[in-house]
Design an enzyme around this catalytic site. Structure first.
Site, PDB file in Angstrom:
ATOM      1  N   CYS A 396      -5.059 -60.398  60.508  1.00 43.58           N
ATOM      2  CA  CYS A 396      -5.478 -61.594  59.776  1.00 43.58           C
ATOM      3  C   CYS A 396      -6.986 -61.819  59.972  1.00 43.58           C
ATOM      4  O   CYS A 396      -7.789 -61.074  59.417  1.00 43.58           O
ATOM      5  CB  CYS A 396      -4.651 -62.795  60.208  1.00 43.58           C
ATOM      6  SG  CYS A 396      -4.736 -64.188  59.037  1.00 43.58           S
ATOM      7  N   HIS A 523       0.668 -60.230  58.989  1.00 46.00           N
ATOM      8  CA  HIS A 523       1.038 -60.326  60.411  1.00 46.00           C
ATOM      9  C   HIS A 523       2.236 -59.404  60.693  1.00 46.00           C
ATOM     10  O   HIS A 523       3.391 -59.832  60.612  1.00 46.00           O
ATOM     11  CB  HIS A 523       1.413 -61.767  60.757  1.00 46.00           C
ATOM     12  CG  HIS A 523       0.261 -62.705  60.791  1.00 46.00           C
ATOM     13  ND1 HIS A 523      -0.419 -63.028  61.942  1.00 46.00           N
ATOM     14  CD2 HIS A 523      -0.345 -63.396  59.797  1.00 46.00           C
ATOM     15  CE1 HIS A 523      -1.390 -63.874  61.664  1.00 46.00           C
ATOM     16  NE2 HIS A 523      -1.375 -64.118  60.368  1.00 46.00           N
ATOM     17  N   GLU A 525       3.397 -58.425  63.413  1.00 46.52           N
ATOM     18  CA  GLU A 525       4.126 -58.777  64.641  1.00 46.52           C
ATOM     19  C   GLU A 525       5.385 -59.575  64.362  1.00 46.52           C
ATOM     20  O   GLU A 525       6.345 -59.544  65.146  1.00 46.52           O
ATOM     21  CB  GLU A 525       3.213 -59.554  65.605  1.00 46.52           C
ATOM     22  CG  GLU A 525       2.834 -60.952  65.166  1.00 46.52           C
ATOM     23  CD  GLU A 525       1.568 -61.032  64.337  1.00 46.52           C
ATOM     24  OE1 GLU A 525       0.942 -62.106  64.298  1.00 46.52           O
ATOM     25  OE2 GLU A 525       1.205 -60.003  63.718  1.00 46.52           O
TER      26      GLU A 525
END
Length: 554
Positions: A396, A523, A525
């Site tokens: 990001c 993102h 994750e």
């Protein structure tokens, strides 16, 4: 529908989320389909505008919901895809009731907490519990509900009353209450004290809810005398007093519950003995033991704003853990405050500055997860990684930082910046997205799962994801790389390998002459799982240990 309610007492931060997730894991291992709901009694509509310093990270769902980090635990533990409605807040409930009142849905009645707010809570729980979250058709068998906060909090009272009514309406065999409490040990006495839990259970029973189980948090295993005392004073069978003591890693918690036959007692309470099977937790056992036995470490520098509160980057930490275990490594994270890397800190806080740079230079790889403080330090970290060929992953803001650094160092645009940090910059390489709102902060970002089209399969990102032409990942951003400078960046050597559906918005950047220099606007994750690590995180860790090329060849 069978409901398992998890409440907490004595103090906050006991691990109700991990306990609720672990209960779900054990029930799922018994062949049941499980869904989850998190109740947050705060007045915010969602977690989107809350400070990570105060509340931990904001977890983003596929549908764009900005929710409590516990929903991230549910998704990782249960391998499900939840919706924003799986996170209930006081703000959402009151907003829904007030909208109905304005439309005249209550037929002129006086709108009150009971029955209108409590009915809305019950209806929300019952409707959301029916939504399939595991990719299969039909509703789940069990819904695990976690009530945030601590029993006795004023803001949670309407939820307690609604859950009391729900337990009565669905019947005892469809409702199971597990109360998580603390069993402290006073240093002077050295005795496990039960009084805090006794008082907590008394408060809960006074509100009309009697726990079927106690999940007791403690540093060491509970003594039998402690269990006997708890059973006597809390009106809970000794067999239903579960001990969740400290363990080497949280993957042991489902095993801890299994070893205490918690699944059998819960299944008995819910009348599911004839439906469920013996729990199959072989994969969890393997994960927990594998992690315990790892000896080799990989040093990872995480440069950001919220490094003093690691829960602010919880999903990043978990994704690193998943990737490291897949490489038979233990993550050794060096938390570096970006502001400590800045040139100004050399004069103001020289010791912190020296320590930060020593940690950065000794790391095997560098990750920038974002946070809008210490931007100059982040740019220096990105430059160090690029010039010294240290594996770099920018997420990001971390991708935007890579673009800013490249524009300054390679293109010679000394004042290149994001309009987020310098509205008057003559070279805006990162700009505010035109569709975003400057007037309202909540739910106005580019949120949720969106498709990124990879410009060629001959790029590192495509290869890591399995030679694909697109990826679907979750987003949370207000700023983007300026499309007007995209061609100049690419001609200078920064490969813009991913674009959105319009073909204008940059989603992935890579640097060609580097072992691993990747920035992504999304993102990754948030979709990492213990048994399926994020491909980007996996490639990042492999590059740190010079294993990436062999992995790609295979």
């Amino acid at each position: 529908m069978k409901y398992v309610l998890v409440t907490g007492g004595v103090v906050s931060g006991l691990g109700k989320g991990v306990t609720a997730s672990s209960i779900g894991v054990v029930l799922k291992a018994c062949g049941l389909r499980v869904t989850s709901i998190k109740i947050d009694p705060y007045l915010n509509t969602d977690a989107g505008t809350m400070s990570p310093f105060e509340h931990g990270e904001v977890f983003v769902l596929d549908d764009g919901g900005e929710v409590d980090l516990d929903l991230g635990n549910y998704e990782r533990f249960l391998d499900v895809t939840l919706t924003k409605d799986n996170n209930i807040t006081t703000g959402k409930i009151y907003q829904s009731v007030l909208e109905k009142e304005r439309k005249g849905d209550y037929l002129g009645k006086t709108v009150q907490v009971v029955p209108h707010i409590t009915d809305e809570i019950k209806n929300w729980i019952e409707s959301v519990s029916l939504i399939p979250v595991d990719g299969k058709e039909g509703q789940a068998d069990v819904c695990v509900i976690e009530l945030g906060g601590t029993v006795g909090d004023i803001e949670s009272m309407p939820f307690i009353e609604a859950l009391r009514q729900l337990s009565f309406s669905v019947g005892q065999e469809n409702f199971c209450l597990i109360h998580v409490s603390l069993i402290p040990v006073l240093g002077v006495v050295g005795e496990q004290k039960t009084k805090p839990t006794q008082h907590s259970v008394r408060d809960l029973r006074a509100l009309g809810l009697t726990p079927h189980f106690l999940a007791c948090r403690s540093a060491q295993p509970l003594l039998e005398a402690t269990k006997t005392k708890l059973s006597q004073f809390c009106h809970v069978s000794a067999d239903n007093i579960l001990n969740i003591h400290d363990v080497p890693n949280i993957w042991h918690i489902p095993l801890l519950l299994r070893n205490q036959n918690a699944h059998q007692s819960i299944l008995k309470q819910l009348n599911l003995i004839g439906v469920a099977t013996a729990p199959d937790l072989d994969s969890w056992t393997k994960m927990a033991e594998t992690f315990d036995n790892l000896t080799n470490h990989v040093s990872i520098a995480v440069v950001g704003k919220y490094v003093g509160q690691t829960d602010s980057y919880l999903s990043v930490v978990k994704a690193l853990l998943h990737a490291c275990i897949a490489c038979s490594l233990k993550p050794q994270i060096e938390w570096i405050a970006a502001s400590d890397l800045e040139d100004e800190s050399e004069n103001s806080t020289p010791e912190a500055h020296a320590t930060a740079w020593k940690s950065l230079k000794s790391a095997e790889c560098i990750l920038l997860p974002g946070g809008d403080h210490g931007v100059s330090g982040m740019i220096l970290a990105a430059k160090y990684a690029r010039e010294n060929k240290i594996p770099y992953l920018g997420i990001c803001l971390g991708m935007q930082i890579a673009v800013i650094e490249f524009a300054r160092s390679v293109l010679g645009l000394e004042r290149a910046n994001s309009t987020e940090f310098d509205a008057q910059t003559p070279d805006p390489v990162v700009i505010f997205m035109p569709e975003s709102s400057r007037a309202h902060m909540g739910s106005t970002m580019r949120l949720g799962s969106r498709r990124t089209h990879l410009q060629t399969r001959d790029c590192l990102t495509s290869k890591l994801y399995g030679d694909v032409c697109y990826v679907d990942e979750r987003h949370r951003n207000r700023y983007q790389v300026n499309p007007e400078v995209a061609q100049v960046l690419e001609e200078a050597g920064l490969r813009l390998m991913g674009k959105d559906d319009t073909g204008k918005r940059v989603e992935v950047v890579e640097f060609h002459d580097h072992p691993f220099y990747v920035g992504v606007q999304f993102h990754p994750e948030f979709k990492s799982r213990p048994t399926r690590p994020s491909p980007l995180f996996l490639g990042f860790i492999m590059a740190a240990r010079k294993l990436l090329q062999a992995h790609l060849s295979n």
